[in-house]
Structures are given as C-alpha cells and as structure tokens.
Design a protein around this motif. Structure first.
Motif, PDB file in Angstrom:
ATOM      1  N   LYS A   4      -6.183  -6.741  -6.258  1.00  9.16           N
ATOM      2  CA  LYS A   4      -5.783  -5.372  -5.903  1.00  9.16           C
ATOM      3  C   LYS A   4      -6.592  -5.176  -6.817  1.00  9.16           C
ATOM      4  CE  LYS A   4      -0.533  -7.112  -4.581  1.00  9.16           C
ATOM      5  NZ  LYS A   4       0.351  -7.106  -5.008  1.00  9.16           N
ATOM      6  N   ASP A   6      -5.374  -2.529  -8.873  1.00  8.61           N
ATOM      7  CA  ASP A   6      -4.668  -2.056 -10.240  1.00  8.61           C
ATOM      8  C   ASP A   6      -4.722  -3.416 -11.549  1.00  8.61           C
ATOM      9  OD1 ASP A   6      -3.070  -3.947  -9.205  1.00  8.61           O
ATOM     10  OD2 ASP A   6      -1.036  -3.135  -9.445  1.00  8.61           O
ATOM     11  N   TYR A   7      -5.618  -4.862 -10.557  1.00  8.14           N
ATOM     12  CA  TYR A   7      -5.852  -5.441 -11.299  1.00  8.14           C
ATOM     13  C   TYR A   7      -7.277  -5.034 -12.075  1.00  8.14           C
ATOM     14  CZ  TYR A   7      -6.428 -10.089 -12.976  1.00  8.14           C
ATOM     15  OH  TYR A   7      -7.111 -11.491 -14.065  1.00  8.14           O
ATOM     16  N   GLU A   9      -8.336  -2.024 -12.483  1.00  4.80           N
ATOM     17  CA  GLU A   9      -8.422  -1.109 -13.065  1.00  4.80           C
ATOM     18  C   GLU A   9      -8.097  -1.887 -15.122  1.00  4.80           C
ATOM     19  OE1 GLU A   9      -7.517   3.450 -12.756  1.00  4.80           O
ATOM     20  OE2 GLU A   9      -5.663   1.455 -11.858  1.00  4.80           O
ATOM     21  N   LYS A  10      -6.400  -2.428 -14.938  1.00  4.06           N
ATOM     22  CA  LYS A  10      -6.529  -2.802 -15.535  1.00  4.06           C
ATOM     23  C   LYS A  10      -7.141  -4.732 -16.326  1.00  4.06           C
ATOM     24  CE  LYS A  10      -1.461  -1.926 -14.168  1.00  4.06           C
ATOM     25  NZ  LYS A  10      -0.463  -2.896 -13.592  1.00  4.06           N
ATOM     26  N   LYS A  30      -9.662   6.439  -4.484  1.00  6.82           N
ATOM     27  CA  LYS A  30     -10.103   4.957  -4.851  1.00  6.82           C
ATOM     28  C   LYS A  30     -10.910   4.031  -5.060  1.00  6.82           C
ATOM     29  CE  LYS A  30      -5.848   3.542  -5.433  1.00  6.82           C
ATOM     30  NZ  LYS A  30      -4.851   2.849  -4.837  1.00  6.82           N
ATOM     31  N   CYS A 137      -8.026  -0.056  -0.576  1.00  8.87           N
ATOM     32  CA  CYS A 137      -8.100   1.210  -1.589  1.00  8.87           C
ATOM     33  C   CYS A 137      -6.740   2.358  -1.226  1.00  8.87           C
ATOM     34  CB  CYS A 137      -9.546   1.916  -1.735  1.00  8.87           C
ATOM     35  SG  CYS A 137      -9.991   1.469  -3.080  1.00  8.87           S
ATOM     36  N   GLU A 140      -2.369   6.442  -2.219  1.00 11.07           N
ATOM     37  CA  GLU A 140      -1.665   6.319  -3.778  1.00 11.07           C
ATOM     38  C   GLU A 140       0.109   5.862  -3.788  1.00 11.07           C
ATOM     39  OE1 GLU A 140      -4.045   6.177  -6.505  1.00 11.07           O
ATOM     40  OE2 GLU A 140      -5.441   6.541  -6.039  1.00 11.07           O
ATOM     41  N   ASN A 143       3.994   5.795  -8.101  1.00 14.16           N
ATOM     42  CA  ASN A 143       3.875   5.511 -10.088  1.00 14.16           C
ATOM     43  C   ASN A 143       2.405   6.163 -10.293  1.00 14.16           C
ATOM     44  OD1 ASN A 143       6.680   5.001 -10.875  1.00 14.16           O
ATOM     45  ND2 ASN A 143       5.778   2.759  -9.971  1.00 14.16           N
ATOM     46  N   GLU A 144       1.383   5.540  -9.794  1.00 19.47           N
ATOM     47  CA  GLU A 144       0.217   6.129  -9.248  1.00 19.47           C
ATOM     48  C   GLU A 144      -0.482   6.997  -9.389  1.00 19.47           C
ATOM     49  OE1 GLU A 144      -2.377   1.801  -7.682  1.00 19.47           O
ATOM     50  OE2 GLU A 144      -1.628   3.614  -6.138  1.00 19.47           O
ATOM     51  N   THR A 147       0.650   8.154 -12.805  1.00 17.08           N
ATOM     52  CA  THR A 147      -0.172   8.340 -13.550  1.00 17.08           C
ATOM     53  C   THR A 147      -1.514   8.613 -14.042  1.00 17.08           C
ATOM     54  OG1 THR A 147       0.349   5.894 -14.132  1.00 17.08           O
ATOM     55  CG2 THR A 147      -1.603   5.942 -14.490  1.00 17.08           C
ATOM     56  N   ARG A 176      -6.758  10.617  -4.051  1.00 18.72           N
ATOM     57  CA  ARG A 176      -6.934  10.768  -5.299  1.00 18.72           C
ATOM     58  C   ARG A 176      -7.907  12.132  -5.078  1.00 18.72           C
ATOM     59  NH1 ARG A 176      -8.079   5.763  -9.961  1.00 18.72           N
ATOM     60  NH2 ARG A 176      -6.625   5.265  -8.399  1.00 18.72           N
TER      61      ARG A 176
END
Length: 213
Positions: A4, A6-7, A9-10, A30, A137, A140, A143-144, A147, A176
C-alpha cells in the motif's frame, strides 16, 4: 507482491534493497510521489543515476538492451535506477522475460502506469513476484487529503485551523496534482490578502477566475 502507498510513505528505508517496483493508477501525482520516495530512499545509501524511459519511444528489444547495460555500476561507481513510464502494454512480455531471467545486479527498475486492469500480465507478474512491489495509486482518501493540504501549507509557513483544512478538503479534487495546484492558488491569495479573505472567499475567487479564463 502487493503493498500500500501509505506503507511505502511511512517506511521508505525498508525498500532500499528492493529492485523492482510498479506504481499504477489514475492518481498520477501519487505515482510520481511514490517514485520520488524510492529514489530519495536509495540516494541515502548510494550515489544514484536516474534514467527515464517512455515505452512509446522504445523499439522491440531496446528495453532489454538498456537494462542489461545498467546492471553494473557506471564508470563513476554510481548505481542506476530506471524509471519507465508504461504508455501501453506492448512491452509487457519483454519486461517480464527480462525480470524473470535477471536479478538486476545493481539496477533498480520502477515502472509507472495508468490504472492496470486485473487481467494485465505485468500487473499479475508483479503481484506474484516476491522480489517486487506493486502499489496501486488510487484517489486520495479524506485523511490523505487533509494531510497533504496541511503539509503544503506548513511548507509555506501558513497555518489554518483543522476546521478550515477540512473545509478545503471537502471542496478540492481527489487527485494529488490537482490538490497541489489548487492549494498553490490558495497560498498565493493568502500571501496577497492575508486573513482578510476567508477560506470560502478564496475558493470563490479561484472559481470565478477559472470561469473568466
């Protein structure tokens, strides 16, 4: 292997050793940000040469020839990352054959594409390949968006309340690049008028300007 966005990204550092990526989806911003995350992560470990290719420009056999050339570091000792934008799927078989037969050596390959169907051969290959990551991708989430808007504003040292940011999020597109474009307009208006204009006024101003153009 499916992952994913967000994974990634983090946890960008966890992907330093991965050499095969496929980012696909209608959210081009994205897709590009995912590519940048991988590039930046690998640059923290080594000097990196970026080679950008477009499938429309490649003739049969050229992809394999180019990739084979970059499997070893260049004369300066720099490793290579090839970023291939897949405009269509005519190269699927060639790409799959090359990835199946090679461990890539010092080469990293990132493939970028619009949304691939579940029947796509290259999508299926990446989903099954345990040495690769495929990241869809999509648009969004709420929540995205919140952010992203907060990050864009903070980068310009502009601070809106959470309720103002949520209002912006509800009134901006879900992709995005479009979000960034609209927030950039908000930033210009804010720097010109300060807090003399409300968020609602700023959005109305942008909408009116777009209609007049």
């Amino acid at each position: 292997m499916i992952s994913k966005f967000d994974y990634i990204e983090k946890n960008p550092k966890e992907f330093c050793s991965v050499k095969r990526f496929l980012f696909h989806g209608s959210n081009l911003g994205k897709v590009e940000d995912g590519t940048k995350l991988v590039c930046d992560s690998k640059r923290t470990k080594q000097n990196l040469e970026i080679v950008r290719l477009y499938s429309d420009d490649l003739k049969k056999g050229e992809f394999i020839n180019i990739c084979s050339k970059y499997c070893e570091p260049n004369i300066f000792g720099n490793k290579t990352l090839i970023s291939l934008y897949l405009n269509n799927e005519r190269l699927n078989k060639e790409i799959i054959n090359f990835l199946t037969a090679n461990n890539l050596g010092d080469l990293t390959i990132i493939i970028k594409s619009d949304q691939l169907s579940s029947k796509s051969s290259i999508r299926s290959f990446f989903e099954k390949d345990k040495k690769a990551f495929i990241i869809a991708c999509y648009e969004e989430t709420e929540n995205e968006k919140i952010t992203l808007i907060s990050k864009y504003l903070e980068n310009e040292n502009i601070h809106f309340s959470l309720s103002e940011i949520k209002f912006l999020s509800l009134n901006l597109p879900n992709k995005r690049l479009e979000i960034k474009s609209e927030v950039e307009k908000i930033i210009i208006i804010y720097k010109s008028f300060g807090k003399h204009k409300s968020i609602q006024d700023m959005l109305a101003y942008i909408s009116e300007a777009a209609e007049n153009n």
